[in-house]
Write an enzyme that holds these catalytic residues in place. Sequence first.
Site, PDB file in Angstrom:
ATOM      1  N   ILE A  55       0.840  -1.198   0.000  1.00  8.19           N
ATOM      2  CA  ILE A  55       0.000   0.000   0.000  1.00  8.19           C
ATOM      3  C   ILE A  55       0.877   1.250   0.000  1.00  8.19           C
ATOM      4  CG2 ILE A  55      -0.211  -0.027   2.530  1.00  8.19           C
ATOM      5  CD1 ILE A  55      -3.111   1.024   2.169  1.00  8.19           C
ATOM      6  N   CYS A  56       0.334   2.322  -0.531  1.00  8.20           N
ATOM      7  CA  CYS A  56       0.936   3.655  -0.532  1.00  8.20           C
ATOM      8  C   CYS A  56       2.209   3.677  -1.375  1.00  8.20           C
ATOM      9  CB  CYS A  56       1.157   4.132   0.899  1.00  8.20           C
ATOM     10  SG  CYS A  56       1.439   5.907   1.063  1.00  8.20           S
ATOM     11  N   ALA A  57       3.356   3.914  -0.774  1.00  9.70           N
ATOM     12  CA  ALA A  57       4.621   3.931  -1.517  1.00  9.70           C
ATOM     13  C   ALA A  57       5.197   2.536  -1.718  1.00  9.70           C
ATOM     14  CB  ALA A  57       5.644   4.800  -0.784  1.00  9.70           C
TER      15      ALA A  57
END
Length: 182
Positions: A101-103
Site C-alpha cells: 500500500i501507498c509507496a
Amino acid sequence: MKKIIAVVADGFEETELIATVDCLRRLNAGVTIAGLENSELNGAHNITLRADALLDELTPEDFDAIFLPGGLPGATTLYESVAVGCWLSEMARAGKIISAICAAPIVLAKAGLLDGKKFTMYPRFDTYLNGAKYTDAPAEIDGNIVTGKGPGAVYAFAGKLAAALGLEAECRELFKGMFVEL
C-alpha cells in the site's frame, strides 16, 4: 487459518500497518509483524511498536501472503532490501498473495511483479515504476497482487486483501460492525 507476514521497516506508515493488521486479526488470520532490521519499529509519525519476529528468523513457506506497508523512509528501505526481494520472488513463485500500500508498491515494481498488472499506489512514486501504469482507485486486486493507494484507502485495501485470502464475506460482516462503508 490464513497466515500473513507484514514486513516492516522504520519509517512505516502507522495507519496502514495497524489498521490492516487489526482487520486481518479480527478475521482470525494469523498475522506476524516482522521487523526488517530490528524488533523495535519507529513509525513515520513517531509511534513505536514491537515486531513479533525479525524477518531473517522466518521463511516464506510458512505464509500464505505478504504485506508491505508504505510510509517513508520505510518503503524505500524495503525497496533497497535484498532480503525483501528474495521473499517476494519466493512468494510469487509459489503463487501466494502479495500486497503493498501507498509507496510500498515500488518494491513490487522493482521485483517485476507489477508488469502487466492493474495496481494503485500513492501517485508521486511513478519514477520507481519502470513505465508501469497505476490506476487512481483506492485499492486494486489483479491475480495474486493486491495494492492500495494510501492511508485513507486502508479499509478498501484491507477488504481487497481479505478477499484475496478467501475472507470476503467475513470481511463484509466485520466492516458492517465497524461502520466501515466502502
